[in-house]
Design a protein around this motif. Sequence first.
Motif, short mmCIF file in Angstrom:
data_model
loop_
_atom_site.label_atom_id
_atom_site.label_comp_id
_atom_site.label_asym_id
_atom_site.label_seq_id
_atom_site.Cartn_x
_atom_site.Cartn_y
_atom_site.Cartn_z
N UNK A 214 17.04 84.72 52.74
CA UNK A 214 15.72 84.81 53.37
C UNK A 214 14.82 85.91 52.83
N UNK A 215 15.39 86.98 52.36
CA UNK A 215 14.50 88.00 51.82
C UNK A 215 15.20 88.96 50.86
N UNK A 216 14.37 89.68 50.08
CA UNK A 216 14.95 90.61 49.13
C UNK A 216 15.56 91.79 49.87
N UNK A 217 16.61 92.36 49.31
CA UNK A 217 17.37 93.40 50.00
C UNK A 217 16.75 94.78 49.82
N UNK A 218 15.89 94.90 48.82
CA UNK A 218 15.34 96.22 48.53
C UNK A 218 16.21 96.96 47.53
N UNK A 219 17.35 96.37 47.17
CA UNK A 219 18.18 96.97 46.13
C UNK A 219 17.76 96.33 44.81
N UNK A 220 17.30 97.18 43.93
CA UNK A 220 16.65 96.68 42.73
C UNK A 220 17.44 97.09 41.50
N UNK B 191 10.47 95.84 46.95
CA UNK B 191 10.61 96.10 45.52
C UNK B 191 9.76 97.31 45.11
N UNK B 192 8.54 97.32 45.57
CA UNK B 192 7.63 98.40 45.20
C UNK B 192 8.10 99.74 45.77
N UNK B 193 8.61 99.71 46.99
CA UNK B 193 9.11 100.93 47.62
C UNK B 193 10.22 101.55 46.76
N UNK B 194 11.10 100.72 46.30
CA UNK B 194 12.20 101.19 45.45
C UNK B 194 11.67 101.76 44.14
N UNK C 130 8.10 95.11 55.39
CA UNK C 130 9.39 95.69 55.78
C UNK C 130 9.36 97.17 55.41
N UNK C 131 8.76 97.46 54.26
CA UNK C 131 8.56 98.85 53.86
C UNK C 131 7.06 99.07 53.68
#
Length: 194
Positions: free
Chosen positions: A73-79, A106-109, A135-136
């Motif tokens: 459902x969504x990206x984990x934020x682990x890039x 993604x951008x937050x990371x 989310x972020x």
Amino acid sequence: MHQDIEEILLSEEQLQEKIADLGKQITRDYAGDHLLLLGTLKGAVPFIADLARAIELPLELDYMAVASYGNSTQSSGIVRIIKDLEGPIDQKHVLIIEDIIDSGLTLHYLIDLLKRRNPLSLKVCSLLNKERLRIKDVPIDYYGFTIPDKFVVGYGLDYAQLYRNLPYIGILKPSVYSEEATPEKTHKSMAEQK
Ligand code: XMP
Ligand code: MG
């Protein structure tokens, strides 16, 4: 119009007009500085190409390719970094060029990672800003358009790697993708290179 496109959200003319404005604004804001435009592959390529030509400053271009791991459902934020910058950025004003900000993960990371390299300054310019709860929370210093929370393609943005070459931004016909594999799900689950 391409047969798979339901509706053109942003025409070629609208995109080019806005990019000219963004270029002028960035030229004013960074007057007297050298600027590094950091494009995210692959989606931001048409945007960075047009934007760079609308900026009248001493300018360098470099690119990063990142893939974000995600569940269905969504990206984990682990890039994961697939391609990094060529050199250090501690003496540079860096402007990240993105195609679209969705969840912000993604951008937050990316911002976190680049800040640790101590650039002179770090800002963000995204062509599209999706209207949804992030989310972020990420700072977007420049953006072209706010768009509804729909899956869009064209002008760099893809569905299953296609449609990046359309000169406009459009909404894909639902018949192009099946019920089990909506673009969002497919996109987010593929740990895909942007
Ligand atoms: P975040 O981490 O902000 O991810 O959720 C942003 C990335 O997700 C992709 N994305 C899209 N790609 N049409 C696309 O072709 C869309 O509507 C869309 N929404 C998000 C894109 O790779 C972006 O960089
Ligand atoms: Mg994509």
